[in-house]
Write a protein that holds these residues in place. Structure first.
Motif, PDB file in Angstrom:
ATOM      1  N   UNK A  21       0.816  -1.204   0.000  1.00  0.00           N
ATOM      2  CA  UNK A  21       0.000   0.000   0.000  1.00  0.00           C
ATOM      3  C   UNK A  21       0.847   1.250   0.000  1.00  0.00           C
ATOM      4  N   UNK A  22       1.887   1.254   0.816  1.00  0.00           N
ATOM      5  CA  UNK A  22       2.789   2.404   0.851  1.00  0.00           C
ATOM      6  C   UNK A  22       3.510   2.579  -0.474  1.00  0.00           C
ATOM      7  N   UNK A  23       3.804   1.478  -1.167  1.00  0.00           N
ATOM      8  CA  UNK A  23       4.483   1.542  -2.461  1.00  0.00           C
ATOM      9  C   UNK A  23       3.538   1.882  -3.613  1.00  0.00           C
ATOM     10  N   UNK A  24       2.242   1.951  -3.332  1.00  0.00           N
ATOM     11  CA  UNK A  24       1.240   2.317  -4.348  1.00  0.00           C
ATOM     12  C   UNK A  24       1.324   1.410  -5.574  1.00  0.00           C
ATOM     13  N   UNK A  25       1.397   0.116  -5.342  1.00  0.00           N
ATOM     14  CA  UNK A  25       1.542  -0.789  -6.473  1.00  0.00           C
ATOM     15  C   UNK A  25       0.264  -0.881  -7.311  1.00  0.00           C
ATOM     16  N   UNK A  26      -0.827  -0.293  -6.835  1.00  0.00           N
ATOM     17  CA  UNK A  26      -2.063  -0.266  -7.615  1.00  0.00           C
ATOM     18  C   UNK A  26      -2.147   0.949  -8.533  1.00  0.00           C
ATOM     19  N   UNK A  27      -1.163   1.833  -8.493  1.00  0.00           N
ATOM     20  CA  UNK A  27      -1.153   3.013  -9.360  1.00  0.00           C
ATOM     21  C   UNK A  27      -0.598   2.659 -10.739  1.00  0.00           C
TER      22      UNK A  27
END
Length: 396
Positions: A21-27
């Motif tokens: 979540x912190x790495x924003x892998x869904x972006x």
């Protein structure tokens, strides 16, 4: 009309989030610029193109293997809802199903929350075609006595209605809308300014400062409203997609929501899948030994571990057949029970069924399969994860 002021601020102490979540892998980034979103786990799968849909839905329909469900009455009972007379009329959490994914929740703290309001006859870009209600709406938005916060899971027409959000603003102008990242601009173009967009794992503090006579007409009794009501809002993940046209697919975020106020908590699943299931032989159990290794979405356990437990889960149970076409984005009741367990909900109510025939399962099949799924997990068939009539209120 209720008179109060609303403020939304970042939490004083941010909650923890998983590394992904912190790495924003869904972006989805293009040249470092955020252009959209994606489901980042193998449970989503890879191919979701038109040929796959044709093979899973349209060819079986042409061959007679798949048929539209019978929506003729009687189906799901619809009753007239009754709401509390004031913010202090109950010391319980009270939830009223208004059809499909829409729930109206009355918190003992006095907070009044509305989830995915869609009150139109059809859930489509136009009013003359598209899925039509086979059960009537139990009330109008004007009948809701108070709405403080509105939570939108994503942009699909069965969850976000232009007409309905304008009706909410008309009758409840102080209501604050919480939406996934990227949707705020749509609301502002619609003329709604009380809106906050959040990304997965972001939180916000909602605070209502009330006057001393903030009461509404209705059943029950209560004294003066509290001077202040606060709530912790959490934008949490789910596995789905978004679009309102052919040109904006996955440009806004799909999400679930956690709401905690006055010592009670609700998790709203909105619309989500859990595991992608391939086409299996007719009659095969896709939770049987042959398929138990299929990857499932890990985010629901993260939600339970990092934002749970919850007193109440509002969890989708419908719009899942055929599984090969819809399982990645829509939970069936067996998936729903796993989501219930992962998110650490003490109780749950089934949503996302009983209103529009969006897929091919029989319209009354979801609650039947839900009982089977609970039994398989050794969970009581009633009193843990239930369904109710449209318009019915249940207390927790």
């Amino acid at each position: 009309m209720a008179t109060y002021s609303t403020t939304v601020t970042p939490p004083a102490e941010p909650a923890s989030m998983p590394k992904d979540g912190a790495d924003k892998i869904h972006h989805v980034l293009n040249g470092g610029r955020l252009t959209g979103f994606k489901n980042p786990y193998p449970s989503w799968g890879t191919s979701h193109g038109p040929w796959e849909v044709f093979g899973a839905i349209f060819w079986p329909m042409l061959s007679g293997e798949l048929k539209f469900p019978d929506t003729s009455p009687p189906t799901v009972p619809v009753v007239k809802p009754h709401f509390l007379a004031s913010r202090t009329a109950s010391d319980k959490l009270r939830a009223t199903w208004l059809g499909h994914a829409c729930y109206y929740v009355e918190f003992a703290s006095g907070l009044r929350a509305l989830f995915d309001p869609v009150f139109e006859d059809r859930c489509a870009p136009v009013s003359f075609m598209g899925p039509k209600r086979y059960t009537p709406k139990p009330c109008d938005i004007a009948d809701l006595p108070l709405v403080d916060a509105v939570f939108i899971s994503h942009s699909h027409y069965d969850h976000l209605s232009h007409g309905s959000v304008l009706e909410v603003q008309k009758h409840h102008p102080r209501a604050h809308f919480f939406v996934g990242k990227g949707l705020e601009s749509w609301f502002r173009k619609t003329g709604i300014e009380n809106v906050t967009e959040l990304d997965w794992w972001e939180d916000a503090e909602l605070k209502l400062t009330l006057d001393k006579t903030d009461k509404v007409e209705g059943e029950g009794s209560g004294g003066d409203a509290p001077a202040e009501i606060s709530a912790r809002i959490s934008c949490t993940p789910c596995q789905h997609t978004s679009a309102r046209s052919l040109s904006d697919r996955d440009t806004t975020l799909w999400c679930s929501w956690g709401v905690k106020s006055g010592g009670k908590s609700v998790w709203f699943g909105g619309d989500t899948g859990y595991r992608r299931v391939p086409k299996v032989p007719k009659g095969a159990d896709d939770y049987g030994p042959e398929y138990e290794a299929l990857p499932h979405c890990p985010q629901f356990k993260q939600i339970g571990d990092l934002r749970g437990p919850f007193d109440l889960g509002l969890i989708p149970i419908g719009a899942y057949h055929p599984r090969a076409a819809f399982s990645a984005m829509h939970a069936n009741p067996f998936d729903s029970v796993e989501i219930f367990r992962d998110t650490k909900c003490a109780r749950a109510m089934g949503i996302h069924w009983g209103t529009w025939a969006l897929t091919m399962e029989e319209v009354l099949e979801p609650p039947r399969l839900l009982r089977d799924a609970l039994k398989r997990r050794g969970i009581p068939e009633t009193g843990a994860f239930d369904v109710c009539d449209i318009g019915e209120s249940v207390e927790f």
